[in-house]
Design a protein around this motif. Structure first.
Motif, short mmCIF file in Angstrom:
data_model
loop_
_atom_site.label_atom_id
_atom_site.label_comp_id
_atom_site.label_asym_id
_atom_site.label_seq_id
_atom_site.Cartn_x
_atom_site.Cartn_y
_atom_site.Cartn_z
N LEU A 167 26.28 11.09 36.89
CA LEU A 167 26.90 10.17 37.48
C LEU A 167 26.96 8.95 36.23
N SER A 168 25.71 8.59 35.86
CA SER A 168 25.42 7.53 34.78
C SER A 168 26.21 7.97 33.45
N VAL A 169 26.13 9.19 33.33
CA VAL A 169 26.94 9.80 32.05
C VAL A 169 28.64 9.68 32.20
N ASN A 170 28.90 9.80 33.21
CA ASN A 170 30.54 9.52 33.66
C ASN A 170 30.83 7.89 33.46
N ARG A 171 29.77 7.02 34.23
CA ARG A 171 29.96 5.67 33.70
C ARG A 171 30.12 5.21 32.48
N VAL A 172 29.30 5.76 31.65
CA VAL A 172 29.24 5.38 30.13
C VAL A 172 30.48 6.11 29.40
N MET A 173 30.88 7.05 29.89
CA MET A 173 32.03 7.58 29.29
C MET A 173 33.31 6.85 29.85
N ALA A 174 33.36 6.43 30.78
CA ALA A 174 34.70 5.78 31.21
C ALA A 174 34.52 4.17 30.86
N GLU A 175 33.33 3.56 30.65
CA GLU A 175 33.28 2.25 30.40
C GLU A 175 33.28 2.19 28.71
N GLY A 176 32.95 3.48 28.05
CA GLY A 176 32.89 3.56 26.52
C GLY A 176 34.17 3.72 25.93
N SER A 177 35.04 4.30 26.96
CA SER A 177 36.29 4.75 26.37
C SER A 177 36.26 6.23 25.41
N LEU A 178 35.34 6.84 25.88
CA LEU A 178 35.17 8.21 25.17
C LEU A 178 34.68 9.30 25.88
N TYR A 179 35.49 10.15 25.93
CA TYR A 179 35.35 11.51 26.90
C TYR A 179 34.00 12.48 26.03
N ASP A 182 19.58 2.02 29.87
CA ASP A 182 20.39 0.77 30.21
C ASP A 182 21.71 1.10 29.83
N LEU A 183 22.63 1.17 31.11
CA LEU A 183 23.76 1.78 30.96
C LEU A 183 24.93 0.94 30.02
#
Length: 362
Positions: A43-55, A70-71
């Motif tokens: 879920l942390s990984v998913n948030r970083v991908m979403a807010e980082g705009s990179l899947y 630190d996300l």
């Protein structure tokens, strides 16, 4: 900068070395692997991908490890890396109606084709610490799952059949790319949705909550929340047709909102929409609520002055990387600015004391 402070570049190098030591922690404790972070902190990984705009789950896991958990710092790392990547094309819009759903629930209809699929969720847990997880090495039994669940239709389509909900807009105009171009106001809905999709989850959640408490008159039902995998296709000019280049997991939320009508719109239900990388349902629901609040003008509603209705306020403050940069810059040296203000305050105090002395003498 701090280069002139006690050692200059050597001090900065030592700070980097200390940071690396703190990141590693106790050497007697086994080091976390990228695979462990990717699989067990998904879920942390998913948030970083979403807010980082990179899947890319592996890169997101690496960023989390480098950022010591630190996300927002991890999002910063992902966005910085993203800017170095060449762009060789654009994929076709994904068809979420073809999603193979791991989770699919509706708060508006009890019985829906395909059924309610609870999926992996905290919704029905008791929020009690599970000390069995502290016994390392134990693996819970895997539940029985269907192989390749069949795609199911969107729930809002049933309301649409009766004309009770606004038509989903169809616009083939290529949307602006927020990752390549700066945000400009006024922003159309496609640009707002881009900004909200990669906005800070906490900020978006706070705004969504404010709409539910009356700051924006947003009474919403979750028409459908679905999480699952969708294929990504890309047109290949040399072939003359689209091919599937991969598969990504998305969370999609459509809200059904009360709407009494306006001078330009008949009474009907309206939509709010959220679409985010990975399993990020809290963010997707929040996004849908804020999206609906921002649509007040196009629906002919009154502006109540609520924060969530102010597109400029929402979009310019939702990006956690911009917010972090502006917030954290104040911990950098501001010696000249402060000294000038210090002298100004001292002068003002002297003037006040002088005036008081004269008044006392008289």
């Amino acid at each position: 900068m701090y280069v002139a402070v006690k050692g200059g570049e050597r001090a900065i190098e030592n700070a980097h070395a200390w940071l690396a030591e703190e990141r590693r922690g106790d050497p007697s404790v086994p080091e976390l692997s990228i695979a462990q972070i990717r699989e067990q902190l998904s879920l942390s990984v998913n948030r970083v991908m979403a807010e980082g705009s990179l899947y890319d789950p592996d890169l997101a896991a690496l960023a989390i490890k480098q950022a010591r958990g630190d996300l927002i710092e991890a999002v910063f790392l992902i966005r910085a890396y993203r800017t170095t990547l060449p762009r060789f094309g654009a994929s076709n819009p994904v068809a979420t109606a073809d999603m193979a759903c791991d989770r699919r629930v509706s708060a508006t209809f009890k019985d829906v084709p395909g059924g309610q699929v609870l999926g992996p969720t905290f919704d029905y847990t008791h929020r009690l610490l599970d000390f069995k997880l502290a016994a390392e090495g134990e693996t819970p039994p895997a539940p029985q799952r269907e192989a390749d669940p069949a795609p199911v239709p969107h729930v809002t389509g049933f309301l649409n059949q009766e004309g009770l909900i606004e038509e989903a807009p169809h616009d083939d105009t290529p949307p602006p790319d927020l990752t390549r171009e700066p945000l400009k106001m006024p922003a159309d809905r496609s640009l707002r949705l881009q900004a909200l999709s990669r906005a800070d989850e906490g900020f978006t959640l706070g705004l969504a909550y404010s709409t539910q408490r009356g700051y924006g008159r947003n009474h919403a039902f979750v028409g459908e929340l679905r999480i699952g995998a969708v294929p990504v296709e890309m047109e290949i000019p040399e072939l003359g047709f689209a091919i599937e280049i991969g598969e990504i997991t998305l969370t999609e939320c459509e809200t059904v909102n009360q709407f009494t009508g306006s001078k330009t719109q008949a009474p009907q239900f309206t939509r709010g929409y959220g679409l985010v990388f990975g399993q990020t349902e809290r963010k997707a629901i929040s996004m849908a609520l804020v999206d609906r609040a921002l649509r007040w003008e196009e629906l002919g509603e009154d502006d109540t002055g609520a924060p969530a209705q102010d597109a400029e306020f929402v979009l310019y403050h939702a990006d956690n990387i911009q917010a972090t940069g502006f917030l954290e810059h104040i911990k950098l040296p501001h010696y000249v600015d402060f000294q000038s203000e210090l002298e100004l305050v001292r002068k003002l105090r002297r003037d006040v004391q002088s005036t008081q002395t004269k008044e006392a003498a008289e």
